[in-house]
Design an enzyme around this catalytic site. Structure first.
Site, PDB file in Angstrom:
ATOM      1  N   GLY A 149     -39.748 -46.626  20.909  1.00  0.00           N
ATOM      2  CA  GLY A 149     -39.553 -47.376  19.674  1.00  0.00           C
ATOM      3  C   GLY A 149     -40.400 -46.779  18.578  1.00  0.00           C
TER       4      GLY A 149
ATOM      5  N   GLY B  62     -42.971 -48.042  15.006  1.00  0.00           N
ATOM      6  CA  GLY B  62     -43.536 -49.064  14.135  1.00  0.00           C
ATOM      7  C   GLY B  62     -44.182 -48.427  12.936  1.00  0.00           C
ATOM      8  N   GLY B  63     -45.055 -49.199  12.259  1.00  0.00           N
ATOM      9  CA  GLY B  63     -45.711 -48.690  11.073  1.00  0.00           C
ATOM     10  C   GLY B  63     -46.593 -47.496  11.358  1.00  0.00           C
ATOM     11  N   PHE B  64     -47.101 -47.384  12.570  1.00  0.00           N
ATOM     12  CA  PHE B  64     -47.978 -46.291  12.959  1.00  0.00           C
ATOM     13  C   PHE B  64     -47.199 -44.996  13.145  1.00  0.00           C
ATOM     14  CE2 PHE B  64     -50.238 -43.635  15.885  1.00  0.00           C
ATOM     15  CZ  PHE B  64     -51.583 -43.871  15.672  1.00  0.00           C
TER      16      PHE B  64
ATOM     17  N   PRO C 264     -43.863 -43.152  15.982  1.00  0.00           N
ATOM     18  CA  PRO C 264     -43.087 -43.339  17.206  1.00  0.00           C
ATOM     19  C   PRO C 264     -43.969 -43.542  18.433  1.00  0.00           C
ATOM     20  CG  PRO C 264     -43.135 -41.028  16.596  1.00  0.00           C
ATOM     21  CD  PRO C 264     -43.794 -41.766  15.467  1.00  0.00           C
ATOM     22  N   VAL C 265     -43.400 -44.206  19.438  1.00  0.00           N
ATOM     23  CA  VAL C 265     -44.070 -44.405  20.721  1.00  0.00           C
ATOM     24  C   VAL C 265     -43.189 -43.830  21.812  1.00  0.00           C
ATOM     25  CG1 VAL C 265     -45.025 -46.105  22.329  1.00  0.00           C
ATOM     26  CG2 VAL C 265     -45.151 -46.518  19.866  1.00  0.00           C
TER      27      VAL C 265
ATOM     28  N   LYS D 158     -48.698 -43.219  21.584  1.00  0.00           N
ATOM     29  CA  LYS D 158     -48.500 -43.643  20.209  1.00  0.00           C
ATOM     30  C   LYS D 158     -48.864 -42.461  19.310  1.00  0.00           C
ATOM     31  CE  LYS D 158     -49.579 -47.965  17.781  1.00  0.00           C
ATOM     32  NZ  LYS D 158     -50.611 -49.023  17.703  1.00  0.00           N
TER      33      LYS D 158
ATOM     34  N   ASP E 124     -52.670 -59.348  13.336  1.00  0.00           N
ATOM     35  CA  ASP E 124     -51.216 -59.114  13.469  1.00  0.00           C
ATOM     36  C   ASP E 124     -50.705 -59.642  14.800  1.00  0.00           C
ATOM     37  OD1 ASP E 124     -48.784 -58.335  12.462  1.00  0.00           O
ATOM     38  OD2 ASP E 124     -48.937 -56.275  13.148  1.00  0.00           O
TER      39      ASP E 124
END
Length: 815
Positions: free
Chosen positions: A506, A508-510, A512-513, A527, A624
């Protein structure tokens, strides 16, 4: 030319005769066979029998059974486990003695069924259950099994398969793990049933006991948590002079499940096939924690996984081996006062225990508990007794020798009565005249202890504050010291197949994982910091510095990091059951989480937040908390993740920021509007998450609602109208305790109060969930309606969501 053509035709006909007739059917007769390249398929299409190669090599051919329409982790039985064939010349057939045999190229026997009974009309059939059977189909008589694969399992326990002993023949049906994912030959991990006076399921590593379920006590095995009846399958046990086994069946045909041994993780895993996601979901795994490992705390030591330390000596016992600098639990515990059978011993009751190893025990089915006590007391070598069946309150079990492999529960297990000296036992005669004196002594001792505790507390608090200030100063001086193992980029690249798209879990803001597998077989989640990430080097170092110092069962474990030129990555433990939002917001998967599992998850999240706020070395505000940031391990235990936005804080202090980051719908009012954050900000987010777990619905957020209430508003409306239980997810209504759910709704409304000072602390929340404190009436929560209630302070430079487009890191694969 004609002669050659005739020979060719004859050859083709013979090939068809010996191999083609079995294709597409579920049987082999004495006149047909199964060659490599052909398969048998059960009549309903569930299972398939044929030849396969293990691993990437085409060499090494095995005969096995697998799920026909499932492509991953699907081989459930192997015939020639340690004797692979070197080519594709294998043939499965019935020989002239009526046995099923596997022949290689030179017609030598690679494997055989070795049935001791001869058949008049032998037929081999692959049943819909996945059982391969050799039958004697005699006209006018019922079919009998001469041999069946269910009697000789490999690593898998399938529905309808007996697991245990046929005592009349000495047949022991037990599992043994594959040596490796590419080698079906048995490894050192095995799982089976021990039959002494009553059965117990035991896992071995080699010849040593590794895990023990605990004897069945009428409700469930004493070593397992007591839960509501399982919604997916039923399990039954038989134990008599002829047989001792367990067997289970799915409650509906649509449920595809099996239990198998995993050599890599040294565990037994119960998995369920999820058709929509085309993947296996780990439903349970054991051993589930360190306290499940056999004999962790030695003799007369109990293990409680939530305690620090987990091992404790039973009351009236002390450690055998302890020096000033270490505690050795391997030697176990011994009595404070020795037994004296001649002068009179007694018994002490210990509750909620996993029963000890039954290797040295006796069973008396006709006795009640009082008779059991007398029986044990008469024999000086008897060390403990208990009721055999607490459901029927009947039967007697007594133990001889030292007691080992005890585990403490909070709401499961069984009462165990252990032989003690007269001074330590529960005798009535120890009361009387000495009772008042003992009470006075205890009261005086308590006053002394309280005084010492208060003085020590204030001294330690002052020292701790000084220490934390020094630690903070040291951290500032050593900002670059990440205190974590550093992984080479080439190692991570190889583990993720060069960051292949099919390894991507998936984004996120960081960034890809990815899922990865290290050379030692350990699965990891990687991450990777994106160059266009909303988070950057500051957040990266922040997450590393924070998580490196955090150790708790309800926090995701950071294994290391990778910093090489422009590459910055975090390496986490892999969570195969994805994240909480993957289950509770999906109409199909949400039914996998009944209320006991949801309540277990709620309590785990609460304990994790309590650790962050109060018990960790650095007090931390997460900022969060949401469903996608709660990962689930193999046992569906929750683990809080994603600390990129977390902040440390001084005790009793709040913070303020002009860069509000988080996720819409979870933010506390004072944080979203004024940028003020504290531990109570996390409490608000927890309250929202609690409502989502209870209802199975998203708190849609104040930012996209038009003149209507969100989930918080709906909960408040139902509470005021006196119908709060209407909020419950329909999938958990049958499995829930209404009073427990009502308490959780009440707690959630207290957590989402408009004013931060009205919200409880997480320590209070944990006590509330345990039912150990009274609940006050909630006031009207914050953020009940649309975005017009939100007036953003114009002095802020940025207001953003870390979950862009509400994308979760767990949408594609487990991590």
């Amino acid at each position: 030319m004609g002669i050659r053509f005739s020979k060719f035709v004859i050859f083709i006909l013979l090939q068809l005769f010996f191999s083609g007739f079995s294709y597409g059917t579920d049987i082999i007769t004495s006149s047909t066979n199964l060659s490599d390249g052909r398969t048998l398929v059960s009549s309903d299409g569930s299972f398939e029998l044929g030849f396969f190669s293990s691993g990437s090599s085409s060499k090494g051919r095995y005969l096995g059974i697998w799920y026909k329409n499932i492509s991953v982790q699907n081989i459930v039985w192997v015939a020639n486990r340690c004797n692979p064939m070197n080519d594709s010349s294998g043939i499965l057939m019935i020989n002239n003695t009526g046995n099923l045999v596997l022949l290689s190229q030179n017609r030598s026997v690679v494997w055989a069924s070795n049935s001791k009974r001869e058949a008049q009309n032998p037929v081999v059939q692959l049943l819909d259950s996945g059982n391969l059977v050799l039958q004697d189909r005699i006209a006018g008589k019922s079919e009998t099994f001469l041999w069946q694969s269910f009697d000789y399992p490999t690593d898998s326990w399938l529905p309808g398969m007996k697991f245990g002993w046929d005592l009349s023949t000495g047949l022991n049906r037990r599992l043994s793990a594959w040596k490796s994912p590419d080698d079906p030959c048995p490894g050192d991990l095995s799982y089976g049933m021990e039959v002494f006076n009553y059965p117990d399921l035991v896992m071995w590593k080699g010849s040593k006991k590794y895990y023990r379920v605990g004897n069945r006590i009428g409700i469930a095995p004493s070593g397992l948590p007591r839960i509501v009846p399982d919604q997916f399958f039923t399990i039954n046990g038989i134990s008599n002079e002829n047989e001792s086994y367990l067997i289970y069946y799915p409650k509906t045909k649509s449920v595809i499940t099996r239990l198998f041994l995993n050599q890599t993780s040294s565990s037994a895993e119960r998995i369920i096939w999820n058709e929509e996601g085309r993947t296996w979901i780990v439903y349970s795994r054991f051993p589930s924690d360190d306290c499940d490992i056999y004999g962790t705390c030695g003799t007369y030591g109990t293990c409680l996984n939530t305690a620090i330390p987990p091992c404790q000596c039973l009351k009236g016992f002390k450690l055998k081996s302890q020096s000033w600098h270490s505690v050795d639990w391997s030697q176990g515990c011994m009595r404070n006062n020795p037994l004296n059978c001649q002068k009179g011993d007694g018994f002490k009751k210990f509750g909620a225990l996993k029963m000890p190893d039954a290797a040295h025990s006796w069973l008396f089915k006709g006795m009640d508990l009082n008779e059991c006590r007398v029986k044990c007391l008469e024999d000086c070598s008897c060390m403990a007794y208990a009721t055999l069946d607490i459901k029927e309150d009947r039967g007697c079990v007594i133990w001889f020798g030292d007691l080992i492999d005890l585990k403490q529960f909070q709401s499961a297990g069984q009462d165990l009565y252990i032989r003690m000296s007269a001074a330590d036992s529960d005798h009535e005669e120890t009361k009387g005249k000495t009772k008042m004196m003992a009470t006075l002594i205890i009261a005086a001792a308590i006053l002394v202890v309280i005084s010492v505790f208060v003085i020590t507390y204030y001294i330690c608090r002052k020292c701790r504050n000084i220490e934390e200030r020094e630690i903070g100063q040291s951290n500032e001086r050593q900002n670059e010291d990440l205190e974590l193992p550093l992984f080479e980029f080439v190692v991570i690249s190889k583990a993720t197949n060069d960051f292949s798209s099919d390894k991507k879990l998936g984004e996120g803001g960081f960034g890809p994982v990815y899922k990865g597998t290290l050379s030692n077989g350990r699965e990891i989640a990687v991450k990777r910091l994106s160059s266009i990430s909303g988070q950057g080097l500051v957040e990266f170092k922040n997450e590393v510095a924070l998580i490196a110092k955090l150790q708790h069962r309800n926090l995701v474990k950071l294994l290391g990091c990778c910093i090489q030129e422009e590459e910055k990555m975090l390496i986490y433990e892999f969570m195969p059951n994805k994240s909480l939002d993957y289950f509770i917001f999906d109409d199909t998967r949400r039914n996998l989480l009944d209320w006991p599992r949801r309540f277990h998850i709620i309590c785990g999240i609460a304990r994790g937040l309590l650790y962050l706020h109060q018990d960790s070395r650095l007090r931390i505000i997460h900022r969060d908390i949401k469903a996608s940031n709660v990962l689930l391990d193999n046992e569906m235990n929750p683990k809080i993740s994603d600390f990129g936005l977390a902040r440390t804080f001084e005790e009793q202090s709040d913070g303020r920021t002009n860069r509000v980051v988080g996720t819409y719908g979870y933010m506390a009012p004072e944080y979203a509007i004024h940028g003020q954050f504290s531990v109570k900000s996390d409490v608000f987010s927890f309250g929202i998450l609690l409502l989502e777990i209870i209802s199975g619905k998203k708190n849609r957020g104040f930012y996209h609602l038009s003149h209507s209430v969100n989930l918080t508003g709906q909960a408040w409306r139902l509470w005021k109208e006196g119908h709060p239980l209407e909020l419950i997810d329909s999938f958990v209504k049958e499995s829930c305790t209404q009073s427990e759910v009502l308490r959780c709704i009440h707690i959630s409304l207290l957590c989402v109060q408009q004013q931060s000072e009205d919200r409880p602390s997480m320590s209070s929340v944990v006590l509330m969930l345990a039912g150990e404190t009274e609940l006050v009436q909630p006031k009207e929560p914050g953020f009940l309606f649309d975005e017009k209630t939100l007036q953003i302070d114009s002095s802020f430079a940025m207001f953003e969501s870390t979950s862009r487009n509400e994308l979760s890191l767990s949408e594609m694969e487990p991590r």
